[in-house]
Design a protein around this motif. Structure first.
Motif, PDB file in Angstrom:
ATOM      1  N   THR A 145       0.602  11.200  -9.732  1.00 38.99           N
ATOM      2  CA  THR A 145      -0.111  11.088 -10.873  1.00 38.99           C
ATOM      3  C   THR A 145      -1.292  10.194 -10.469  1.00 38.99           C
ATOM      4  O   THR A 145      -1.528   9.650  -9.281  1.00 38.99           O
ATOM      5  N   LEU A 154      -5.019   8.753 -11.326  1.00 41.76           N
ATOM      6  CA  LEU A 154      -6.458   7.901 -12.091  1.00 41.76           C
ATOM      7  C   LEU A 154      -8.022   8.196 -12.513  1.00 41.76           C
ATOM      8  O   LEU A 154      -7.895   8.307 -10.755  1.00 41.76           O
ATOM      9  N   GLN A 204       0.205  14.690 -12.578  1.00 44.32           N
ATOM     10  CA  GLN A 204      -0.680  15.136 -13.666  1.00 44.32           C
ATOM     11  C   GLN A 204      -2.449  14.124 -13.661  1.00 44.32           C
ATOM     12  O   GLN A 204      -1.993  12.965 -12.781  1.00 44.32           O
ATOM     13  N   VAL A 205      -3.163  14.382 -14.609  1.00 46.57           N
ATOM     14  CA  VAL A 205      -4.349  13.429 -14.543  1.00 46.57           C
ATOM     15  C   VAL A 205      -4.682  12.609 -15.407  1.00 46.57           C
ATOM     16  O   VAL A 205      -4.296  13.552 -16.757  1.00 46.57           O
ATOM     17  N   VAL A 206      -4.609  11.185 -15.341  1.00 49.84           N
ATOM     18  CA  VAL A 206      -4.817  10.557 -16.873  1.00 49.84           C
ATOM     19  C   VAL A 206      -6.299  10.396 -16.665  1.00 49.84           C
ATOM     20  O   VAL A 206      -6.841   9.333 -15.519  1.00 49.84           O
ATOM     21  N   ILE A 235      -9.696   1.274 -14.090  1.00 48.57           N
ATOM     22  CA  ILE A 235      -9.083   0.812 -12.822  1.00 48.57           C
ATOM     23  C   ILE A 235      -8.935  -0.055 -12.027  1.00 48.57           C
ATOM     24  O   ILE A 235      -8.669   0.156 -10.896  1.00 48.57           O
ATOM     25  N   LYS A 272      -7.479   7.346  -8.525  1.00 52.03           N
ATOM     26  CA  LYS A 272      -6.670   6.851  -7.668  1.00 52.03           C
ATOM     27  C   LYS A 272      -5.651   7.620  -7.906  1.00 52.03           C
ATOM     28  O   LYS A 272      -5.220   8.085  -8.668  1.00 52.03           O
ATOM     29  N   LEU A 306      -1.360   7.671  -6.884  1.00 48.29           N
ATOM     30  CA  LEU A 306      -1.090   6.197  -7.121  1.00 48.29           C
ATOM     31  C   LEU A 306       0.474   6.835  -6.410  1.00 48.29           C
ATOM     32  O   LEU A 306       0.908   8.161  -5.652  1.00 48.29           O
TER      33      LEU A 306
END
Ligand code: FMN
Ligand code: SF4
Ligand code: SF4
Lengths: 117, 579
Positions: free
Chosen positions: B5, B7, B40-42, B47, B57, B59
């Motif tokens: 993931t 962010l 996945q990009v969120v 942040i 970031k 994770l």
């Protein structure tokens, strides 16, 4: 409740609880409730029922990010635990649909908090 | 399913938000490396980093700052694909917050004893009863260096030691949850989020001093906190953690709840004791201190909520561990309620010795307006202001005192250029005048006189002599008031005159309030281009200073205007100019 004994406490100390997965926590302190956490909690429970999702939905106190209440922490298997902030009914439904059922994090509502224990 | 993931957030607040743009760029890049099904990009809302450009970031813990568009492919190739960290982009960020008091807040169900137990709850109680004795507890507390978090910063172990040393047939412990400072709500949050931790602290204090009975004194305005403490008490009784022979030991202890009616002065320990005894909640002279003659004239240890929440971790992890956090004179952490003109208002728990700048800018994201920070206020009505030039001061009891403020219970109010310091002083003094119990003259009369002077100054009727008069009265109140309320009530005035003398003088000599806060010093005019001729200003003007009609429009007659600011408040179209 049965009385807790010294031995019970020894047992808990000896066996550190493994971090739970599959739970949702809703911040239900004064700041959260004032921002509408009651409604968010109700929506989450309702949506879980509607979709037949089995997940532990619990309340908790305030983690400190009062500006972003209502806060919802979501931990499901396979995804990092995250905290969503400024959650309303619609976002609560989306969290259930996308994050919990679909295993995709929801955009624009994650508030990343890091603290030292 | 995704196994990684990312962010993304653009953390520059005063420029156009590039988050979405970068989000697409990262997605494209992932596709090029054929990683788009694994990562996945969120887009994050926050942040945890501010004013460091676009932050990406990965994770769990790689944070890149000031990311340029051209950096994206190498981030994807090195870090996302191969887990290699790019040293030139990485933001080495130790978390600034450290949680001891708030260790369980937001993590466990405050209404579940099981969850508190699973988080290590009541292990400290077990340890003191079966593996330690009161002397050992005192020793550990002494090593820890914990000082009271209710405001005065008195060493907790000494208070306990004195109370323990007085011979008596009965002793009491009290948890002070009266939290009356405007803007402060740390104690409420702890009681609502983790009531058992405070309960456990109170039990350990009782065991140490030899008390058989304890009280929670909680303000009635905190119904949810009261409710959760009630639940916790019932659970503890049920489980044999309270009552006779706790955990099968010789130690027996009972706790009751008493509700405070919301008078600020009832948080003062002698007034609080009077209130529990069913008398009027007014202070009495000390000595004798409550440790000698407290509740029903018996030795009594009163501690603040946050103080008590620190006890169990100290017992479990040791006094040395606690003393390793903080500064030479101030150990451990402090919880602050950061409010006012700050981006992220809320509770922060930080190690003592952190700078004010780190709290306000690194943790809370700076001012909400993006305007310059003018000062912060700490210590509530007993405290003072700290101007921006001292932002790099490490926070501890002594440093804040040197600057003319105090640690206090943990309220921290951020002020920007739109705040008037004379107005702030007036607000806090007004609070103390309102809350003075009236028992002694210096506080009752002195406070009122000072408030009159401040009112005059903010209305443009001040004289230069007023400043000297404020000093004289402050001095008298500090020296001659009976309790802490009166002794400290002048502090906000003293500290604002110390640092912002020029603002007082502007109000007095130039009849000017640079922030525009003091409505009496402003000039009001109507911006004709914006005026929709609704007539609201005319209807609300108490001085009849706005002639005109819905057809012809309106005008403010300056010679009649009493500068009440009503028109400015009521105009929906922002057509009144205040300057
Ligand atoms: C006017 C006044 C109000 C106070 N209000 C509180 C309060 O709301 N909560 C608190 O813990 N201490 C308050 N105090 C401080 C208490 O008198 C006492 O010092 C404190 O409860 C001791 O606990 P500690 O040693 O754990 O800090 C107040 C003191 C004064 C003079
Ligand atoms: S200082 Fe003020 S609040 Fe304290 S006893 Fe005197 S009048 Fe009452
Ligand atoms: S400031 Fe008050 S008195 Fe002056 S014009 Fe506006 S409403 Fe009237």
């Amino acid at each position: 409740m049965k009385k807790i004994t010294r031995e019970d406490l020894d047992k808990i100390a000896a066996k550190p609880v493994s971090p739970a997965v599959n739970y949702i926590r809703v911040g239900m302190s004064t700041c959260g409730i004032a921002a509408g956490a009651d409604e968010v909690l109700a929506t989450l429970i309702e949506e879980a029922k509607k979709r037949n999702i089995r997940i532990d939905i619990k309340k908790c106190g305030c983690v400190g990010m009062c500006f972003a209440e209502p806060l919802v922490e979501v931990a499901v298997e396979g995804l990092p635990p995250v905290i969503y902030g400024k959650v309303n009914k619609e976002i609560a439904a989306k969290i259930m649909e996308k994050h919990v059922a679909g295993k995709i994090l929801v955009n624009e509502y994650i508030f990343d908090l890091k603290v030292k224990e | 399913m995704y196994n990684k993931t990312i962010l993304i957030k653009d953390t520059n607040i005063n420029a156009e938000d590039r988050t979405k743009n970068y989000y697409s760029l990262v997605l494209n890049s992932l596709r090029e490396f054929n990683l788009h099904n694994e990562v996945q990009v969120v887009r994050a809302a926050d942040i945890g980093v501010y004013n460091h450009g676009v932050v990406i970031k990965i994770l769990p813990d790689v944070i890149y700052q000031e990311v340029k568009e051209t950096d994206i492919p190498r981030i994807v190739e090195a870090t996302v694909k191969a887990d290699k960290v790019l040293d030139d982009l990485v933001l080495k960020k130790e978390p600034k917050q450290q949680r001891i008091v708030l260790r369980n807040c937001g993590k466990i169900d405050p209404e579940s004893l099981e969850e508190y137990l699973a988080a290590g709850g009541y292990q400290a109680l077990k340890k003191v009863i079966f593996e330690m004795n009161p002397e050992k507890v005192l020793e550990e507390m002494k090593k820890s260096g914990l000082r009271g978090r209710g405001g005065a910063g008195y060493p907790t172990w000494m208070k306990w030691k004195f109370t323990r040393a007085v011979p008596a047939d009965q002793k009491f412990v009290i948890c002070n949850a009266d939290e009356g400072d405007p803007g402060a709500y740390m104690d409420r949050s702890v009681l609502e989020g983790d009531p058992h931790s405070v309960l456990e602290g109170l039990m350990i204090s009782a065991y140490t001093i030899g008390a058989s009975k304890g009280y929670f004194y909680i303000r009635a305005e905190y119904p949810l906190a009261v409710e959760r403490v009630k639940i916790a008490l019932a659970q503890a009784y049920d489980a044999g953690l309270l009552g006779k022979n706790i955990l099968g030991s010789e130690f027996s202890f009972d706790i009751d709840i008493r509700l405070g009616a919301g008078a600020f002065v009832c948080g003062e320990e002698t007034a609080l004791i009077a209130s529990i005894e069913g008398k009027r909640g007014t202070p009495r002279p000390r000595p004798p201190y409550p440790s000698v003659k407290g509740l029903w004239n018996k030795p009594t240890a009163i501690n603040n909520v946050e103080t008590l929440a620190n006890i169990s971790p100290i017992i479990v992890r040791g006094g040395d561990w606690f003393a390793s956090i903080g500064t030479a004179t101030s150990k451990g952490t402090k919880v602050f309620a950061v409010t006012g003109k700050v981006k992220n208002s809320g509770l922060v728990e930080v190690p003592m010795g952190i700078t004010i700048r780190e709290i306000v800018f690194d943790i809370c994201g700076g001012t909400i307006s993006g305007k310059a920070l003018k000062a912060i206020q700490t210590g509530g009505p007993s405290g003072g202001v700290i101007p921006a030039e001292f932002l790099d001061t490490p926070v501890d009891y002594e440093n804040l005192q040197k600057l003319g403020s105090i640690m206090g219970s943990g309220g921290m109010i951020v002020m920007d250029e739109d705040d008037c310091l004379v107005d702030i002083a007036k607000f806090y003094l007004g609070f103390c005048v309102e809350e003075s119990c009236g028992k002694c003259a210096p506080c009752r009369i002195g406070g009122y006189q000072m408030l009159q002077i401040l009112n005059r100054i903010t209305e443009g009727k001040g004289k230069l002599e007023d400043l000297a008069q404020l000093k004289r009265i402050s001095f008298a109140m500090q020296k001659a008031s009976l309790c802490g309320l009166g002794q400290t009530a002048a502090n906000p005035v003293i500290s604002t005159t110390r640092y912002f003398d020029y603002e007082y003088k502007e109000h007095i000599l130039e009849k000017k309030c640079r922030s525009g806060k003091c409505s009496h010093l402003a000039n009001y005019t109507i911006i004709q281009e914006r005026c929709k001729k609704c007539g609201m200003c005319q209807k609300n003007c108490p001085a009849g200073a706005i002639p005109g009609s819905r057809e012809e429009g309106y005008l403010i007659k300056q010679e009649k205007c009493v500068k009440c600011g009503q028109c400015f408040e009521v105009c929906k179209f922002k057509a009144i100019k205040k300057e």
